[in-house]
Design a protein around this motif. Structure first.
Motif, PDB file in Angstrom:
ATOM      1  N   GLU A 642       0.831  -1.259  -0.061  1.00 55.34           N
ATOM      2  CA  GLU A 642       0.078  -0.048   0.072  1.00 55.34           C
ATOM      3  C   GLU A 642       0.829   1.193  -0.030  1.00 55.34           C
ATOM      4  O   GLU A 642       0.513   2.202  -0.675  1.00 55.34           O
ATOM      5  N   ASP A 643       1.833   1.073   0.692  1.00 57.39           N
ATOM      6  CA  ASP A 643       2.688   2.276   0.726  1.00 57.39           C
ATOM      7  C   ASP A 643       3.693   2.423  -0.745  1.00 57.39           C
ATOM      8  O   ASP A 643       3.960   3.519  -0.849  1.00 57.39           O
ATOM      9  N   ARG A 644       3.701   1.357  -1.487  1.00 55.17           N
ATOM     10  CA  ARG A 644       4.154   1.587  -2.787  1.00 55.17           C
ATOM     11  C   ARG A 644       3.060   1.941  -3.727  1.00 55.17           C
ATOM     12  O   ARG A 644       3.320   2.094  -5.056  1.00 55.17           O
ATOM     13  N   GLY A 645       1.739   2.239  -3.554  1.00 63.04           N
ATOM     14  CA  GLY A 645       0.789   2.648  -4.453  1.00 63.04           C
ATOM     15  C   GLY A 645      -0.272   1.587  -4.471  1.00 63.04           C
ATOM     16  O   GLY A 645      -1.324   1.871  -5.253  1.00 63.04           O
ATOM     17  N   GLY A 646      -0.208   0.350  -3.744  1.00 62.93           N
ATOM     18  CA  GLY A 646      -1.108  -0.522  -3.897  1.00 62.93           C
ATOM     19  C   GLY A 646      -0.754  -1.514  -5.077  1.00 62.93           C
ATOM     20  O   GLY A 646      -0.154  -1.212  -5.965  1.00 62.93           O
ATOM     21  N   ILE A 648      -1.322  -3.484  -8.462  1.00 61.40           N
ATOM     22  CA  ILE A 648      -1.791  -3.404  -9.938  1.00 61.40           C
ATOM     23  C   ILE A 648      -2.282  -4.964 -10.368  1.00 61.40           C
ATOM     24  O   ILE A 648      -1.286  -5.575 -10.571  1.00 61.40           O
ATOM     25  N   LEU A 649      -3.285  -4.948 -10.619  1.00 62.82           N
ATOM     26  CA  LEU A 649      -3.906  -6.338 -11.047  1.00 62.82           C
ATOM     27  C   LEU A 649      -3.900  -6.542 -12.591  1.00 62.82           C
ATOM     28  O   LEU A 649      -4.075  -7.679 -12.919  1.00 62.82           O
ATOM     29  N   ASP A 650      -3.633  -5.396 -13.425  1.00 65.75           N
ATOM     30  CA  ASP A 650      -3.522  -5.736 -14.948  1.00 65.75           C
ATOM     31  C   ASP A 650      -2.333  -6.166 -15.148  1.00 65.75           C
ATOM     32  O   ASP A 650      -1.293  -5.706 -15.250  1.00 65.75           O
ATOM     33  N   GLY A 651      -2.572  -7.276 -16.037  1.00 65.93           N
ATOM     34  CA  GLY A 651      -1.286  -8.083 -16.316  1.00 65.93           C
ATOM     35  C   GLY A 651      -0.366  -7.232 -17.344  1.00 65.93           C
ATOM     36  O   GLY A 651       0.859  -7.653 -17.690  1.00 65.93           O
ATOM     37  N   THR A 652      -0.949  -6.122 -18.155  1.00 65.34           N
ATOM     38  CA  THR A 652      -0.406  -5.688 -19.042  1.00 65.34           C
ATOM     39  C   THR A 652       0.740  -4.756 -18.322  1.00 65.34           C
ATOM     40  O   THR A 652       1.852  -4.182 -19.011  1.00 65.34           O
ATOM     41  N   THR A 653       0.538  -4.309 -16.952  1.00 63.50           N
ATOM     42  CA  THR A 653       1.340  -3.369 -16.428  1.00 63.50           C
ATOM     43  C   THR A 653       2.239  -3.973 -15.410  1.00 63.50           C
ATOM     44  O   THR A 653       3.290  -3.432 -14.828  1.00 63.50           O
ATOM     45  N   GLU A 667      16.152  -0.087 -12.095  1.00 67.85           N
ATOM     46  CA  GLU A 667      16.380   0.692 -10.686  1.00 67.85           C
ATOM     47  C   GLU A 667      15.219   1.202 -10.375  1.00 67.85           C
ATOM     48  O   GLU A 667      14.872   1.479  -9.119  1.00 67.85           O
ATOM     49  N   ASN A 668      14.365   1.737 -11.398  1.00 69.48           N
ATOM     50  CA  ASN A 668      13.282   2.728 -11.232  1.00 69.48           C
ATOM     51  C   ASN A 668      12.028   1.938 -11.062  1.00 69.48           C
ATOM     52  O   ASN A 668      10.996   2.395 -10.853  1.00 69.48           O
ATOM     53  N   TRP A 669      12.090   0.632 -11.172  1.00 68.38           N
ATOM     54  CA  TRP A 669      10.727  -0.280 -11.315  1.00 68.38           C
ATOM     55  C   TRP A 669      10.120  -0.521  -9.952  1.00 68.38           C
ATOM     56  O   TRP A 669      11.098  -0.864  -9.160  1.00 68.38           O
ATOM     57  N   ILE A 670       9.085  -0.393  -9.742  1.00 73.07           N
ATOM     58  CA  ILE A 670       8.468  -0.366  -8.570  1.00 73.07           C
ATOM     59  C   ILE A 670       7.511  -1.721  -8.404  1.00 73.07           C
ATOM     60  O   ILE A 670       6.724  -1.802  -9.374  1.00 73.07           O
ATOM     61  N   ASP A 671       7.787  -2.733  -7.695  1.00 77.65           N
ATOM     62  CA  ASP A 671       7.150  -3.824  -7.670  1.00 77.65           C
ATOM     63  C   ASP A 671       5.739  -3.905  -7.119  1.00 77.65           C
ATOM     64  O   ASP A 671       5.573  -3.393  -5.877  1.00 77.65           O
ATOM     65  N   ARG A 672       4.700  -3.791  -7.653  1.00 82.02           N
ATOM     66  CA  ARG A 672       3.425  -3.481  -7.190  1.00 82.02           C
ATOM     67  C   ARG A 672       2.305  -4.722  -7.442  1.00 82.02           C
ATOM     68  O   ARG A 672       1.143  -4.726  -7.725  1.00 82.02           O
ATOM     69  N   ARG A 673       3.127  -6.001  -7.566  1.00 82.05           N
ATOM     70  CA  ARG A 673       2.302  -7.373  -7.903  1.00 82.05           C
ATOM     71  C   ARG A 673       1.496  -7.608  -6.676  1.00 82.05           C
ATOM     72  O   ARG A 673       1.929  -7.395  -5.438  1.00 82.05           O
ATOM     73  N   PRO A 674       0.241  -8.198  -6.823  1.00 88.06           N
ATOM     74  CA  PRO A 674      -0.472  -8.680  -5.734  1.00 88.06           C
ATOM     75  C   PRO A 674       0.417  -9.521  -4.737  1.00 88.06           C
ATOM     76  O   PRO A 674       1.145 -10.638  -5.405  1.00 88.06           O
ATOM     77  N   ILE A 675       0.188  -9.289  -3.289  1.00 88.08           N
ATOM     78  CA  ILE A 675       0.811 -10.313  -2.494  1.00 88.08           C
ATOM     79  C   ILE A 675      -0.149 -11.490  -2.185  1.00 88.08           C
ATOM     80  O   ILE A 675      -1.320 -11.661  -1.984  1.00 88.08           O
ATOM     81  N   LYS A 676       0.584 -12.675  -2.672  1.00 84.05           N
ATOM     82  CA  LYS A 676      -0.018 -14.065  -2.457  1.00 84.05           C
ATOM     83  C   LYS A 676       0.807 -15.037  -1.754  1.00 84.05           C
ATOM     84  O   LYS A 676       2.005 -14.898  -1.972  1.00 84.05           O
ATOM     85  N   ALA A 677       0.434 -15.902  -1.082  1.00 85.88           N
ATOM     86  CA  ALA A 677       1.123 -17.015  -0.361  1.00 85.88           C
ATOM     87  C   ALA A 677       0.486 -18.152  -0.642  1.00 85.88           C
ATOM     88  O   ALA A 677      -0.559 -18.309  -0.553  1.00 85.88           O
TER      89      ALA A 677
END
Length: 880
Positions: A642-646, A648-653, A667-677
């Motif tokens: 959430e601190d990184r912006g939440g 992103i569920l769209d597979g294209t981005t 280096e500038n890429w922010i990992d915003r993939r959903p958290i799953k376990a």
């Protein structure tokens, strides 16, 4: 002709295989190519097509636009008039291996594989171990190319090593090839001799008309029947070939091709009957197989049979990693891959929305390069085949089984059959529906794919024997010459059973019994068979980086009152052992601990601790600690997300995995993939206990349980985990959404519950919306409820020990008047958003309501209208 030096991107040929010093090699790369790219890069003077078509240097040269009319199938089937050129083209260079090296591979290499836009962008290529597997597989398919030879094997690479892509590369390498046609098993002179006798004898009229059966529904049938019925008093049909040609020419524009193929097969059987000298040949296994497969329709299609839950996996892998346009006949990507229940892959949407489509005709199926069907379809086709018998073929051998079948899958002679998770064939008895049907299909080449090893233990004879039996059943499918046999449909059932037993007896005598006795002959023969059919890499073989394990420990302290009871037992000399053990929770172990009490001291303390750690009460504490560790980890990661912006569920981005698109991981890429376990355990019971705590902390829509024993039963939960919502299909009757589990669906399996809320709104809800039933305690705690007016509490006895939260799972729990707490969110995390009132009105909801009122809401009439909208609360209480 003279092969001049020329460059035709994107083809390259290694200089090491140039045919001679006077013929410098054409540069022909084994990468992806397209006709358009060729036409743009080929010069008019040096057109590769000319190498295949011209016989001398003065032959007219074709314009480069000729490439626009060639498909990969054409290119593969064309043959150069220059022997040296042809030899040079047999091997080409694959220069896209992931290790950066170039390798010689058979022409035309692996066109279209890893050739999608995304793959090219990521410089994707096959790995070295995949090329090694392909080399072994190509060799296995071409060691003996005669009819009936073993051509295939078992691809047993370990899970995760890319067996799917490897098999697709093999399919691409043989694109356009057709099965070897069985030789003619009749003597032409003998047939001509018998035909001369038949054409003047009216007795044979019935035989001729039986061959004409496929055309009985044609308006030309009576005309043809009159024309072709013997005796022939004039010069009509001097040979059987002239009779066959007359029928084909007359009807080829009138009847479907499938009927002409049935006629062709009937004529083949007719010829077999005329040549009496081949009766002995028909009685042996090879002869029966030859006449059986000659009656099938040959095609260049590969049939892939997969477990139901893996149907989408194959569709997704083909879509993502195969450039279908390379194989398409008329541009685009249409007509290359058929997915059962979905149709042409080029028009499919993901996740797949399966429907109960009937199989296309055999002629439609053979137009595709790849056909993928699930085990459920095989079982259905087997059931149908047993109910109906084909009438359009002549069975001169007197067998009860016809050469033709009502199933399109049995009408074709496939180029290749691939069975994914093929160990199921070996694990099932050979008489099971799926196994029997698959074994009965005709094909030139056969492969089993399985990363599940067939294991044995020399110290456990029964276990090893079971593994050896499983392997023999796989050899039966592969048509191994020594330990396999013919499909049952090719001969009488009794004789087929005898041949199966004969192959099984040979296996037991030469392999199974001596191997179990630890004799060298059995081990040597087994190794020889495995070396003949197996292609396998283990992960240890290819030097993969070892996985990184991070071990975490969770402290679970013994409760203070239990510790005190243990210390008292050690320090007190005259303690009440029964009372002490009862406090600790191990009163049933008094006799077991009697010696420890006698010894006292640290011996007693260690024994009490050891026994307590085995109790259910302490295991409950362990389960709770493990669950809290998992819950805290997921929540912590989600807060950071959430601190990184939440998310992103769209597979294209947002790529699904880190390997999907390395270019995004800068280096500038922010990992915003959903958290799953993924939570797993060697013990099924451990998962059940931990799951209860997970349900207390997370919404049930966020948890996917995959603890069933069979993989097809897990498909629904796998879909939930992958996509975040249920996979399914629309009911063909009412349009309602039904989860897809791989089972046959002939009508809607959904159940809807009519409810009434506190504001007297009446509407329909799906069972997934039921959060819990309201029990007696909760019902009595509210002053606003009146029994009868606001429903009734649900008795715990009715749920048979299940918690109130499981009320919605089974309709046997439901009663009119039950009080429920429901989730009224729309859209719901597991359900599609409902239509608006305006859309329903256009659909005809007013008529639905009118009909529902007329039958007192006791019939099938109603509509799934919008839910009462209350943004302040997502849950509400209702009455059934």
């Amino acid at each position: 002709g003279t092969l001049q030096s020329t460059t035709i991107p994107p083809f390259t040929m290694p200089p090491s295989i140039a045919s001679s010093e006077h013929e410098p090699p054409s540069i022909i790369s084994a990468g992806i190519f397209s006709s358009q790219a060729m036409s743009n890069n080929c010069s008019n003077d040096n057109d590769l097509l000319s190498l295949f078509l011209r016989s001398n240097a003065n032959a007219p040269r074709l314009d480069s636009s000729a490439w626009d009319f060639l498909t990969l199938r054409d290119l593969y089937q064309l043959r150069s008039v220059s022997k040296s050129t042809f030899s040079a083209l047999e091997m080409v260079e694959y220069n896209r291996c992931r290790d950066g090296k170039d390798y010689l591979v058979p022409f035309p290499a692996f066109p279209a594989i890893l050739g999608t836009t995304e793959d090219i962008k990521n410089s994707a290529g096959l790995f070295t171990h995949q090329l090694a597997s392909l080399r072994a597989m190509i060799r296995a398919e071409n060691n003996n190319t005669s009819f009936g030879a073993l051509r295939g094997g078992i691809l047993g690479d370990a899970p995760g090593l890319g067996k799917t892509i490897t098999m697709l590369a093999l399919i691409a390498n043989t694109s356009g090839l057709r099965p070897v046609e069985p030789k003619e098993f009749w003597d032409s002179d003998s047939i001509d001799e018998h035909w001369k006798l038949m054409r003047t004898n009216p007795v044979f009229r019935q035989e001729i008309l039986r061959a004409m059966r496929p055309f009985r529904d044609s308006h030309l049938y009576h005309y043809l029947a009159k024309e072709v019925s013997p005796p022939y008093t004039d010069d009509r049909f001097p040979t059987l070939a002239s009779f066959e040609q007359f029928v084909n020419v007359t009807l080829r524009r009138v009847v479907p091709q499938s009927q002409l193929d049935l006629f062709r097969r009937n004529v083949i059987a007719f010829k077999a009957g005329l040549d009496k000298r081949n009766r002995r040949f028909f009685s042996n296994e090879k002869g029966k197989r030859m006449i059986f497969e000659r009656n099938l329709i040959p095609c260049s299609t590969t049939l892939i049979v997969v477990p139901d839950a893996l149907l989408e996996h194959w569709a997704e892998q083909i879509r993502r990693h195969v450039n279908l346009g390379v194989f398409a006949e008329f541009g685009g990507s249409h007509g290359v891959v058929y997915i059962d229940g979905v149709g042409d892959l080029s028009t499919a949407r993901f996740p797949l929305n399966h429907s109960q489509m009937s199989l296309p005709s055999s002629h439609d199926l053979m137009s595709f390069q790849i056909v993928v069907v699930p085990f459920a379809r095989i079982q259905q086709q087997h059931s149908h085949a047993r109910k109906r018998r084909a009438e359009d073929a002549i069975d001169l051998s007197g067998d009860s089984e016809s050469y033709t079948s009502s199933s399109p899958l049995l009408q074709l002679r496939w180029f290749r059959i691939v069975v994914d998770e093929g160990h199921e064939l070996g694990g099932n008895d050979a008489s099971s529906a799926v196994t029997m049907f698959i074994n009965g299909m005709g094909a030139e080449r056969r492969w089993v794919m399985s990363g599940t090893p067939t294991t044995g233990d020399e110290d456990r004879v029964d276990f090893t024997a079971k593994g050896l039996d499983q392997l023999q059943r796989l050899l039966f499918f592969l048509r191994h010459e020594s330990y396999g046999t013919l499909p049952e449909t090719m001969e009488r059932r009794g004789r087929a059973k005898g041949n199966k037993e004969q192959a099984k007896s040979a296996w037991e005598a030469r392999v199974k019994k001596p191997f179990l006795k630890k004799q060298s002959d059995g081990r040597k023969e087994l190794y020889q068979v495995l070396d003949e059919v197996m292609v396998m890499h283990k992960k240890e073989d290819i030097g993969l980086p070892k996985p990184i394990f991070k071990q975490s420990e969770v402290s679970v302290p013994v409760p203070p009152d239990i510790q005190s009871a243990m210390i008292d037992a050690v320090l007190s000399k005259d303690c009440d052992t029964t009372s002490i053990l009862s406090k600790i929770g191990i009163s049933d172990r008094h006799q077991m601990l009697s010696r420890a009490f006698h010894a006292g001291g640290s011996t007693l303390f260690d024994a009490l601790v050891s026994e307590y750690l085995r109790t259910d009460s302490f295991q409950t504490l362990v389960d709770e600690a493990q669950a809290n560790f998992i819950i805290d980890g997921i929540k912590r990661e989600r807060l950071e997300l959430e601190d990184r912006g939440g998310a992103i569920l769209d597979g294209t981005t947002a790529p699904i995995t880190a390997a999907t698109d390395p270019t995004r991981f800068s280096e500038n890429w922010i990992d915003r993939r959903p958290i799953k376990a993924v939570v797993y355990s060697n013990s099924h019971n451990n998962l059940l206990d931990v799951a209860e705590y997970l349900y207390e902390s997370f919404d049930s829509s966020q948890i996917a349980e995959m603890m069933e024993s069979r993989i097809e039963q897990m498909s629904y939960e796998l879909g939930r985990f992958r996509h975040g919502y249920k996979e399914g299909k629309n009911c063909p009757i009412c349009g309602a959404w039904n989860e897809y589990t791989g089972s046959k669906l002939t009508s809607c399996s959904n159940r809807l519950v009519e409810v009434e809320d506190m504001e007297d709104n009446t509407y329909l809800i799906e069972p997934e919306r039921i959060i819990r039933a309201v029990g007696q305690v909760e019902f009595n705690s509210s002053n606003n409820r009146v029994v009868g007016r606001h429903g009734n509490p649900v008795e715990m006895d009715r749920l048979q020990g299940a918690p109130l939260t499981k009320y919605g799972l089974s309709q046997k729990h439901w009663r009119v008047g039950d009080r429920l707490c429901i989730d009224s969110r729309d859209p719901h995390p597991l359900l599609r958003k409902r239509w608006s009132e305006e859309k329903w009105a256009a659909y005809g909801s007013a008529k639905c309501v009118e009909l529902a009122e007329s039958d007192g809401y006791e019939g099938k009439d109603n509509y799934l209208g919008p839910l009462p909208n209350d943004e302040d609360e997502s849950s509400r209480e209702v009455m059934v």
